[in-house]
Write a protein that holds these residues in place. Structure first.
Motif, PDB file in Angstrom:
ATOM      1  N   PRO A  24     -70.384 118.530  29.491  1.00  0.00           N
ATOM      2  CA  PRO A  24     -71.152 119.655  30.049  1.00  0.00           C
ATOM      3  C   PRO A  24     -70.429 120.421  31.156  1.00  0.00           C
ATOM      4  O   PRO A  24     -70.616 121.630  31.289  1.00  0.00           O
ATOM      5  N   ASN A  25     -69.609 119.745  31.929  1.00  0.00           N
ATOM      6  CA  ASN A  25     -68.940 120.393  33.056  1.00  0.00           C
ATOM      7  C   ASN A  25     -67.532 120.883  32.735  1.00  0.00           C
ATOM      8  O   ASN A  25     -66.834 121.395  33.613  1.00  0.00           O
ATOM      9  N   ASP A  26     -67.103 120.739  31.487  1.00  0.00           N
ATOM     10  CA  ASP A  26     -65.765 121.181  31.107  1.00  0.00           C
ATOM     11  C   ASP A  26     -65.644 122.706  31.225  1.00  0.00           C
ATOM     12  O   ASP A  26     -66.574 123.454  30.879  1.00  0.00           O
ATOM     13  N   THR A  27     -64.496 123.164  31.680  1.00  0.00           N
ATOM     14  CA  THR A  27     -64.205 124.605  31.692  1.00  0.00           C
ATOM     15  C   THR A  27     -63.254 124.982  30.562  1.00  0.00           C
ATOM     16  O   THR A  27     -62.964 126.159  30.366  1.00  0.00           O
ATOM     17  N   ARG A  28     -62.789 124.010  29.833  1.00  0.00           N
ATOM     18  CA  ARG A  28     -61.928 124.219  28.650  1.00  0.00           C
ATOM     19  C   ARG A  28     -62.541 123.396  27.524  1.00  0.00           C
ATOM     20  O   ARG A  28     -62.702 122.184  27.637  1.00  0.00           O
ATOM     21  N   TYR A  29     -62.909 124.067  26.441  1.00  0.00           N
ATOM     22  CA  TYR A  29     -63.628 123.377  25.372  1.00  0.00           C
ATOM     23  C   TYR A  29     -63.525 124.181  24.076  1.00  0.00           C
ATOM     24  O   TYR A  29     -62.979 125.293  24.048  1.00  0.00           O
ATOM     25  N   THR A  30     -64.077 123.615  23.012  1.00  0.00           N
ATOM     26  CA  THR A  30     -64.105 124.276  21.714  1.00  0.00           C
ATOM     27  C   THR A  30     -65.519 124.743  21.398  1.00  0.00           C
ATOM     28  O   THR A  30     -66.480 124.005  21.605  1.00  0.00           O
ATOM     29  N   LEU A  31     -65.622 125.953  20.915  1.00  0.00           N
ATOM     30  CA  LEU A  31     -66.893 126.516  20.475  1.00  0.00           C
ATOM     31  C   LEU A  31     -66.825 126.721  18.973  1.00  0.00           C
ATOM     32  O   LEU A  31     -65.902 127.363  18.477  1.00  0.00           O
ATOM     33  N   LYS A  32     -67.804 126.158  18.249  1.00  0.00           N
ATOM     34  CA  LYS A  32     -67.830 126.302  16.794  1.00  0.00           C
ATOM     35  C   LYS A  32     -69.094 127.038  16.382  1.00  0.00           C
ATOM     36  O   LYS A  32     -70.192 126.676  16.789  1.00  0.00           O
ATOM     37  N   LEU A  33     -68.907 128.073  15.555  1.00  0.00           N
ATOM     38  CA  LEU A  33     -70.013 128.919  15.137  1.00  0.00           C
ATOM     39  C   LEU A  33     -70.051 129.056  13.625  1.00  0.00           C
ATOM     40  O   LEU A  33     -69.012 129.199  12.986  1.00  0.00           O
ATOM     41  N   LEU A 205     -60.438 133.492  25.280  1.00  0.00           N
ATOM     42  CA  LEU A 205     -60.885 132.982  23.980  1.00  0.00           C
ATOM     43  C   LEU A 205     -59.777 133.134  22.947  1.00  0.00           C
ATOM     44  O   LEU A 205     -59.159 134.199  22.845  1.00  0.00           O
ATOM     45  N   PHE A 206     -59.570 132.071  22.181  1.00  0.00           N
ATOM     46  CA  PHE A 206     -58.563 132.095  21.123  1.00  0.00           C
ATOM     47  C   PHE A 206     -59.198 131.573  19.842  1.00  0.00           C
ATOM     48  O   PHE A 206     -59.750 130.463  19.811  1.00  0.00           O
ATOM     49  N   LEU A 207     -59.161 132.383  18.786  1.00  0.00           N
ATOM     50  CA  LEU A 207     -59.725 131.982  17.504  1.00  0.00           C
ATOM     51  C   LEU A 207     -58.742 131.072  16.785  1.00  0.00           C
ATOM     52  O   LEU A 207     -57.752 131.538  16.216  1.00  0.00           O
ATOM     53  N   ASP A 208     -59.023 129.781  16.814  1.00  0.00           N
ATOM     54  CA  ASP A 208     -58.125 128.807  16.213  1.00  0.00           C
ATOM     55  C   ASP A 208     -58.242 128.815  14.690  1.00  0.00           C
ATOM     56  O   ASP A 208     -57.244 128.740  13.978  1.00  0.00           O
ATOM     57  N   LYS A 209     -59.479 128.913  14.176  1.00  0.00           N
ATOM     58  CA  LYS A 209     -59.707 128.971  12.731  1.00  0.00           C
ATOM     59  C   LYS A 209     -60.907 129.857  12.446  1.00  0.00           C
ATOM     60  O   LYS A 209     -61.840 129.936  13.243  1.00  0.00           O
ATOM     61  N   TYR A 210     -60.881 130.509  11.269  1.00  0.00           N
ATOM     62  CA  TYR A 210     -62.031 131.313  10.870  1.00  0.00           C
ATOM     63  C   TYR A 210     -62.599 130.841   9.524  1.00  0.00           C
ATOM     64  O   TYR A 210     -63.326 131.577   8.861  1.00  0.00           O
ATOM     65  N   ASP A 212     -63.626 126.901   7.093  1.00  0.00           N
ATOM     66  CA  ASP A 212     -63.776 125.446   7.150  1.00  0.00           C
ATOM     67  C   ASP A 212     -62.766 124.780   6.221  1.00  0.00           C
ATOM     68  O   ASP A 212     -61.858 125.431   5.687  1.00  0.00           O
ATOM     69  N   THR A 213     -62.913 123.495   6.018  1.00  0.00           N
ATOM     70  CA  THR A 213     -61.948 122.733   5.213  1.00  0.00           C
ATOM     71  C   THR A 213     -61.979 123.127   3.744  1.00  0.00           C
ATOM     72  O   THR A 213     -61.029 122.854   3.011  1.00  0.00           O
ATOM     73  N   THR A 214     -63.060 123.796   3.305  1.00  0.00           N
ATOM     74  CA  THR A 214     -63.145 124.240   1.914  1.00  0.00           C
ATOM     75  C   THR A 214     -62.632 125.669   1.745  1.00  0.00           C
ATOM     76  O   THR A 214     -62.599 126.186   0.634  1.00  0.00           O
ATOM     77  N   GLY A 215     -62.265 126.310   2.871  1.00  0.00           N
ATOM     78  CA  GLY A 215     -61.802 127.689   2.818  1.00  0.00           C
ATOM     79  C   GLY A 215     -62.903 128.707   2.980  1.00  0.00           C
ATOM     80  O   GLY A 215     -62.654 129.923   2.867  1.00  0.00           O
ATOM     81  N   LYS A 216     -64.124 128.249   3.263  1.00  0.00           N
ATOM     82  CA  LYS A 216     -65.246 129.169   3.442  1.00  0.00           C
ATOM     83  C   LYS A 216     -65.049 129.994   4.712  1.00  0.00           C
ATOM     84  O   LYS A 216     -64.874 129.461   5.796  1.00  0.00           O
ATOM     85  N   LYS A 217     -65.060 131.337   4.562  1.00  0.00           N
ATOM     86  CA  LYS A 217     -64.808 132.231   5.685  1.00  0.00           C
ATOM     87  C   LYS A 217     -66.042 132.353   6.579  1.00  0.00           C
ATOM     88  O   LYS A 217     -67.169 132.390   6.099  1.00  0.00           O
ATOM     89  N   GLY A 218     -65.812 132.448   7.876  1.00  0.00           N
ATOM     90  CA  GLY A 218     -66.907 132.646   8.826  1.00  0.00           C
ATOM     91  C   GLY A 218     -67.279 131.412   9.616  1.00  0.00           C
ATOM     92  O   GLY A 218     -68.165 131.472  10.465  1.00  0.00           O
TER      93      GLY A 218
END
Length: 228
Positions: A24-33, A205-210, A212-218
């Motif tokens: 919760p207190n991290d200032t560096r983390y991953t956001l997945k949407l 913010l850096f978009l690491d991937k757009y 999933d593992t199946t290639g589904k976009k978004g």
């Protein structure tokens, strides 16, 4: 033609944990949407680490009132050229109560913020040049009539429905879709984006991937540093 473009129903969640990943207190983390679909905005509150989903309007409000600018627009799209065909007035987009930026598929808008595209491809490199990045020129959101896609049913004949919306033109290019020869071709910038919030704080913010593992976009995996 169900496999031509991605729909939310086709997403396999697998081991993906959507939301803020880290302590919760991290200032560096991953956001997945999960931004696979085209019918909603995902509102991100970095200050409180919360997400809110709001549907995109497809009709006028019950009162029938119209803001005079929000509409669905059908365009014939050939590369970067748009030919207007017709439009449907719809209700004004309802935003979240608290938010810093929002994502619609690959489109991004800010809450009275602005964005700068850095020359860096990692948060670490951006952090090492934070002073120069904060001193750069930032671009605010713009009203765009045909950036946010809402319906790709007829894209094989180059006909695409968009909804007019405020969008940040700089950050939205982190992933682009080229419809010159549908289905679309995707391209990414692989750049860190610095976002200046309305309260004067900054995020990187850096978009690491757009996809999933199946290639589904978004399915977006975003490396975040906030405060930056």
């Amino acid at each position: 033609m169900s496999d031509i473009y991605d729909s939310p129903e086709d997403v396999s969640s697998g081991d993906i944990v959507f939301g803020f990943n880290g302590n919760p207190n991290d200032t560096r983390y991953t956001l997945k949407l999960n931004a696979v679909g085209f019918s909603q905005w995902i509102y991100v509150d970095l200050h409180n680490k919360t997400l809110t989903v709001k549907s995109i309007p497809d009709t006028l409000s019950l009162s029938g009132q119209w803001d005079g600018k929000t509409r669905w627009e059908l365009d014939s799209v050939r590369g970067a050229k748009y030919m207007y065909k017709r439009d449907i007035p719809v209700a004004t987009q309802e935003d979240a109560e608290k938010w810093d930026f929002a994502v619609h598929h690959f489109d991004v808008k800010t809450n009275n913020g602005a964005v700068y595209e850095t020359p860096y491809s990692s948060i670490d490199d951006a952090m090492a040049n934070a002073d120069a990045i904060k001193a750069a020129t930032y671009t605010p959101d713009e009203w765009m009539p045909h950036q946010c896609i809402v319906d790709l049913t007829y894209m094989m004949s180059w006909n695409i429905w968009h909804i007019s919306s405020y969008v940040n033109p700089v950050m939205t290019r982190w992933v682009t879709m080229d419809f010159s020869t549908p289905p679309p071709k995707y391209a990414v910038t692989n750049r860190v984006y610095a976002m200046r919030m309305s309260d004067g704080t900054y995020a990187a913010l850096f978009l690491d991937k757009y996809y999933d593992t199946t290639g589904k976009k978004g399915i977006l995996t975003i490396d975040v540093k906030y405060p930056f």
